[in-house]
Design an enzyme around this catalytic site. Sequence first.
Site, short mmCIF file in Angstrom:
data_model
loop_
_atom_site.label_atom_id
_atom_site.label_comp_id
_atom_site.label_asym_id
_atom_site.label_seq_id
_atom_site.Cartn_x
_atom_site.Cartn_y
_atom_site.Cartn_z
N CYS A 44 0.86 -1.12 -0.10
CA CYS A 44 0.18 -0.11 0.03
C CYS A 44 0.78 1.17 0.03
CB CYS A 44 -1.04 0.02 1.13
SG CYS A 44 -1.96 -1.35 1.33
N ASP A 135 -21.06 11.85 -14.51
CA ASP A 135 -22.76 11.60 -14.10
C ASP A 135 -22.82 10.70 -12.87
OD1 ASP A 135 -21.91 9.27 -15.08
OD2 ASP A 135 -23.11 8.93 -16.70
C1 BEZ Z 1 0.56 -4.74 1.74
O1 BEZ Z 1 0.02 -3.55 1.55
O2 BEZ Z 1 1.74 -5.00 1.66
C2 BEZ Z 1 -0.26 -6.02 2.08
C3 BEZ Z 1 -1.46 -5.85 2.91
C4 BEZ Z 1 -2.37 -6.59 3.32
C5 BEZ Z 1 -1.82 -7.99 3.10
C6 BEZ Z 1 -0.77 -8.13 2.33
C7 BEZ Z 1 0.04 -7.11 1.90
#
Ligand code: BEZ
Length: 219
Positions: A44, A135
Site C-alpha cells: 500500500c 454523471d
Molecule cells: C501490503 O500492503 O503490503 C499488504 C497488505 C495486506 C496483505 C498483504 C500485503
Amino acid sequence: MVNLGDVFPNFKAESTIGEIELHSFLGDKWGILFSHPADYTPVCTTELGKVAKLAPEFTKRNFKMLAISCDNVEDHLGWIKDIQAYNCLSGEFPYPIIADEKRELAVKLGMLDPDEKDAAGMPLTARAVFIIGPDKKLKLSILYPATTGRNFDEVLRVIDSLQLTAEKKVATPADWQAGGNCMVLPSIPSAEAKELFPDHKVHEVPSGKQYLRTTPCPK
Ligand code: BEZ
C-alpha cells in the site's frame, strides 16, 4: 455491490481532509476511488506513493482522487509521512484518504478480501479501483487481492480509453495506448462508419464478415 452503469453510492465518510460526501467532493469531475487493506503496510505504501506521483496526470484528465483504508484518520495522517518519505515526496499530500475502521464501506462496496485478516482476525479490504464518471455512474471497477499491487499506469491507460469511448463511436483494442488506432463500434452501419471515420479500413477475414474496422484515433 455496485454494477457498471449504477449511480455510485453517495456515502459520507471521515477522511484526512475532514468529512467527505462523495458526490459533492467529485463535483462535475471524474473520480477514482481506490482501496487499501491497511495503513503501515508495504505494498500500500508503494501504491499511494505512485498515485501521489501521478497526481498531475489524473488532474490533467479532470479527475479527483480518493483513497480508502481500514484504519482511522490519525493513523492515515501518520502513515502519509512514511508514504512521502519512502517515495521521496514532499508538500501537501495530493488526495484524501478515507477512514473505514468499521469496514462499513468495504462491505457496502464489496471490497473485502476473505484471505487477508488483521491481527484481530477481521478481514481486510482488497485492492479495488472504482472509476466514476461526471454523471456519478460507475464506469469501471477492478478488484485485486491484497497481495498484488496495482499498475497505475495501466489505470491511466484505461481512463484514456473510457474518456475517448464516452465521446466517440469507437472501442479500443488490446494493448491500445492513447492516440493509437481504434476499432469502429460493431453497432455502426457501414454508411455511417464511412461518414464518421473516412479513413477507416475494413480488414478481410476468412468468415467474410466485415466487423474488423480500424480507424485512426478520432480527435
Ligand atoms: C501490503 O500492503 O503490503 C499488504 C497488505 C495486506 C496483505 C498483504 C500485503
